[in-house]
Design an enzyme around this catalytic site. Structure first.
Site, PDB file in Angstrom:
ATOM      1  N   SER A 131       0.884  -1.329  -0.172  1.00  0.00           N
ATOM      2  CA  SER A 131      -0.121  -0.104   0.336  1.00  0.00           C
ATOM      3  C   SER A 131       0.874   1.308   0.029  1.00  0.00           C
ATOM      4  CB  SER A 131      -0.952  -0.054   0.949  1.00  0.00           C
ATOM      5  OG  SER A 131      -1.692   1.086   1.208  1.00  0.00           O
ATOM      6  N   TYR A 144      -1.643  -0.067  10.587  1.00  0.00           N
ATOM      7  CA  TYR A 144      -1.762  -0.321   9.002  1.00  0.00           C
ATOM      8  C   TYR A 144      -0.304   0.083   8.275  1.00  0.00           C
ATOM      9  CZ  TYR A 144      -3.728  -0.270   4.203  1.00  0.00           C
ATOM     10  OH  TYR A 144      -4.006  -0.758   3.206  1.00  0.00           O
ATOM     11  N   LYS A 148       2.341  -2.521   6.558  1.00  0.00           N
ATOM     12  CA  LYS A 148       2.841  -2.233   5.111  1.00  0.00           C
ATOM     13  C   LYS A 148       4.269  -2.035   4.748  1.00  0.00           C
ATOM     14  CE  LYS A 148      -1.290  -3.489   3.495  1.00  0.00           C
ATOM     15  NZ  LYS A 148      -1.493  -4.752   2.620  1.00  0.00           N
TER      16      LYS A 148
END
Length: 235
Positions: A131, A144, A148
């Site tokens: 991402s 998150y 990532k």
């Protein structure tokens, strides 16, 4: 010609379903690990919660055992993701742990279970879905963004370690994807564009190793049309 086989996680909805569909439409046999069943007649799936990484290896073994003698595994796409948002000060420990389990630990378990079959084939491919959040950090995105970013490191290490065994790993780092039903924003990539890009990576020439590919929407709010290079990166 024997159909190639890919294993995709999180193939029941969103970009994961688009990836699986793009592969199926191109003649691939598609296996899946899904938390919720997709129920598609052409998709061979096992229901597994990747928040329990210890269950991944057995699920992979069950799927591979269903293949006919002589059928191999050609590709793995680690797409499933947990998105838990909250500041570092307020993020519950359980939410942090689940992000680690789904976004990282289960990916390692998946790769470990699949590598013997990928190595045994000709030109195995691994795609890890990263991402922009792995390099463009934001408030409230601790779990998150951190997972990532770590996935980027894992992808590079896998590429370095497994090329000698004929297995190539690519990190795909997309920006905004129209993943929710009814989302047709012109400032986001379609799920189908992401799916076709992943299919291209899995079908890339055997002498080509793409270490990382960044995907961007072709348009941004308030911006002029982007360059041809950016548009190529987004589809």
């Amino acid at each position: 010609m024997t159909a190639r086989t890919a294993l995709v996680t999180g193939a029941n909805r969103g970009s994961g379903l688009a990836i699986a569909t793009a592969l199926h439409d191109a003649g691939w046999r598609v296996l899946a690990l899904n938390r919720t069943p997709a129920g598609l007649p052409w998709l061979r799936e096992r229901v597994v919660d990747l928040g329990r990484p210890g269950e991944v290896a057995a699920a992979v073994d069950e799927l591979l055992a269903e293949l006919a003698d002589g059928d191999g595994l050609d590709a793995v796409v680690a797409n499933a993701v947990d998105r838990a948002f909250g500041t570092v000060a307020t993020l519950p420990p359980a939410a942090w742990q689940r992000a680690l389990d789904v976004n990282l630990t289960s990916v390692v378990a998946l790769v470990q279970a699949a590598l013997p079959r990928l190595r045994a084939g000709e030109g195995g491919r691994i795609v890890l879905m990263g991402s922009h959040a792995g390099s463009r950090f934001f408030e409230g995105g601790a779990s998150y963004c951190a997972t990532k970013a770590a996935l980027k490191a894992l992808a590079e290490v896998l590429l370095l370690e497994e090329r000698e065994h004929g297995v190539v790993t690519t990190l795909v780092s997309p920006g905004a994807i129209a993943n929710l039903p009814g989302d047709s924003s012109e400032f986001k990539m379609s799920r189908e564009s992401v799916g076709s890009t992943v299919r291209w990576l899995l079908e890339a020439p055997a002498d080509l190793a793409v270490g990382e590919i960044e995907l961007r929407p072709a348009r941004l709010p308030g911006s002029l049309p982007v360059t041809g290079l950016d548009r190529l990166q987004a589809v």
